[in-house]
Design an enzyme around this catalytic site. Structure first.
Site, short mmCIF file in Angstrom:
data_model
loop_
_atom_site.label_atom_id
_atom_site.label_comp_id
_atom_site.label_asym_id
_atom_site.label_seq_id
_atom_site.Cartn_x
_atom_site.Cartn_y
_atom_site.Cartn_z
N ASP A 16 -6.44 -17.43 93.16
CA ASP A 16 -4.97 -17.38 93.11
C ASP A 16 -4.48 -16.72 91.83
OD1 ASP A 16 -5.12 -18.96 95.46
OD2 ASP A 16 -5.02 -20.80 94.29
N GLU A 41 2.00 -18.20 102.71
CA GLU A 41 1.91 -18.71 101.34
C GLU A 41 1.95 -17.54 100.36
OE1 GLU A 41 -1.84 -20.69 100.99
OE2 GLU A 41 -2.99 -18.93 101.58
#
Length: 490
Positions: free
Chosen positions: A37, A226
């Site tokens: 991420d 997301e």
């Protein structure tokens, strides 16, 4: 001594083989640890990447099990000024009893930003406490120490405009040219709303960057799942995100499963126009899929995308959801659209040669085999970002890409090391782990791996630009040294 013909006094062992990142390849960025991420912060000619700190989870038999993300309460930080040699800054203790935000249990998918407030540089990390709320940490440095300025989440289910957001996570942040800050977040799929989940949000931040103003506004991102991203390019605002994995038929022009798509607006709060897909799922490039998570940033006039893939864990034989950050270039067309990005192991071009005539932290690494890093504990300082290369066995090595020794070359090599009860050495080689030997630093037995001493040796034949390999030699079946920093001298 004729170092070109020097032979180590230790039993020969072939140099260790690198795992997950081949020599001369740029991706993944580091291979001695995971990092998922990614989010980029550019400050003073360096880019800092903040990542979810993936670490192996084990079952009762001691075997690696699928990543559940449930125990991740730290963030990992690396930085570079050339995009090929990366410095490991360790971790940020975010959540839990030992973390800055003791109210939180997890720290996922960070976003980071710099802003000058009252004439002082301030740094902010926004993080997801699982999918329940979003917190913020502050610091006077991009590497910490970090504190929780408000002692509670910044965004919760009570925040105006987020009541219907399925997953309250994956923040992105922008400080606009006028100094106003904005935070982008959200994700998830309400039942039956796969095509338009309506779970992405944008909200204005207060001047202090630790409060929010007004009400969060929806971003109508098709097939939203997301991973919000935000960039301002030539006066336009680019919102990027990861599409969901809905397996039904999608209209032409829609993003497919697990792809990075983007929308454009003339305002940081919208309205937004969907433009298309820019990065396919990692499975398309690396034969291993999973979720897709990215951050786009500008550095020295070019644009780049950091994203994660399971290449390292795959190479280790445990493709179970543990992710590593990669980097490739982004190109904008004349009309402002983004060209499709091609992910690969090659990575990006090195922006400048490494200068070896200043102190270089040993944990600054282009490639490596067998090593790890850890913090150097300094009793005189409550916080220290200094680290050392550790877990060193005979034949392990670290390497730096494109080191510029200059036309006159270097005559000596200095290193700060801590040695255990046996002697060891560092072979100094050019261009490969068994390349030209230009010197060998002898390391006598020491007083323990917490006592660092600076040692020096002669080197010959180091001129021009070369990849520099530091190969560790010593007794087999024994951890050799801890390695803090090095430097060459004319």
């Amino acid at each position: 001594m004729d170092v070109s013909g020097a032979v180590s006094k230790f039993s020969y062992a072939p140099p260790a083989e690198p795992v997950g990142k081949a020599v001369l390849k740029g991706n993944p960025l580091v291979s001695h640890k995971f990092g998922a991420d990614p989010y980029a912060l550019v400050y003073k000619d360096r880019v800092y990447l903040y990542m979810t700190n993936d670490v192996f989870e084990y079952d009762e038999s001691g075997s690696v099990k699928d990543n559940t993300y449930a125990n991740i309460n730290k963030l990992s930080v690396i930085s570079s000024d050339d995009l090929v040699n990366w410095t490991d800054h360790g971790v940020v203790d975010v959540a839990g009893p030992a973390g800055a935000a003791k109210w939180a249990t997890q720290s996922w998918a960070p976003a980071a930003v710099h802003k000058v407030i009252d004439g002082k540089d301030k740094f902010f990390i926004y993080f997801a406490n699982n999918a329940s709320n979003i917190g913020v940490l502050t610091s006077d440095s991009p590497t910490g120490p970090w504190i929780d300025p408000i002692g509670k989440p910044l965004l919760t289910r009570e925040t105006p405009g987020v009541e219907k957001v399925t997953w309250l996570f994956d923040p992105a942040v922008l400080v606009d040219d006028n100094g106003k800050g904005y935070i982008y977040f959200g994700g998830g799929i309400p039942d039956g709303q796969e095509e338009m989940p309506n779970t992405a949000r944008v909200m204005e931040l207060g001047k202090d960057m630790t409060s929010v103003l007004g009400e969060a506004q929806p971003i109508p991102a098709p097939y939203m799942f997301e991973n919000s991203g935000i960039n301002k390019v030539n006066g336009k605002y680019y919102y990027t995100y990861c599409s969901n994995f809905y397996d039904g038929v999608r209209p032409d022009g829609s993003p497919q499963a697990g792809q990075i798509a983007y929308m454009v607006s003339d305002s940081p709060m919208g309205p937004w126009t969907y433009e298309g897909m820019i990065l396919k799922n990692p499975v398309h490039f690396f034969d291993i899929g999973g979720n897709n998570h990215h951050a786009i940033f500008e550095f020295h006039g070019s644009w780049y995308i950091a994203y994660h893939a399971q290449t390292l864990s795959k190479a280790m034989g445990v493709p179970k959801g543990y992710r590593s950050t990669h980097l490739n270039q982004v190109f904008f067309n004349a009309d402002g659209t983004i060209q499709e990005i091609i992910a690969n192991y090659e990575g990006v071009k090195q922006l400048k040669a490494l200068n070896p005539y200043v102190r270089v932290e040993a944990e600054t690494i282009g490639w490596n085999a067998g090593i790890n890093t850890e913090a150097i504990v300094d009793d005189a300082q409550a916080h220290s970002a200094n680290r050392a290369v550790t877990d060193i066995d005979n034949g392990d090595w670290i390497a730096l890409s494109n080191v510029d020794f200059g036309t006159k070359g270097a005559s000596s090599f200095t290193a700060s090391v801590a040695s255990g009860s046996s002697s060891s050495s560092i072979e100094i080689r050019l261009d490969s782990p068994d390349g030209k030997l230009i010197g060998e630093l002898s390391i006598p037995a020491g007083n323990g791996l917490d006592q660092f001493n600076e040692l020096q040796t002669e080197i010959k034949g180091a001129d021009g630009v070369h990849h520099l390999f530091l190969v560790f030699r010593g007794e087999t079946n024994r951890k050799l040294i801890k390695f803090d920093y090095w430097q060459v001298h004319r």
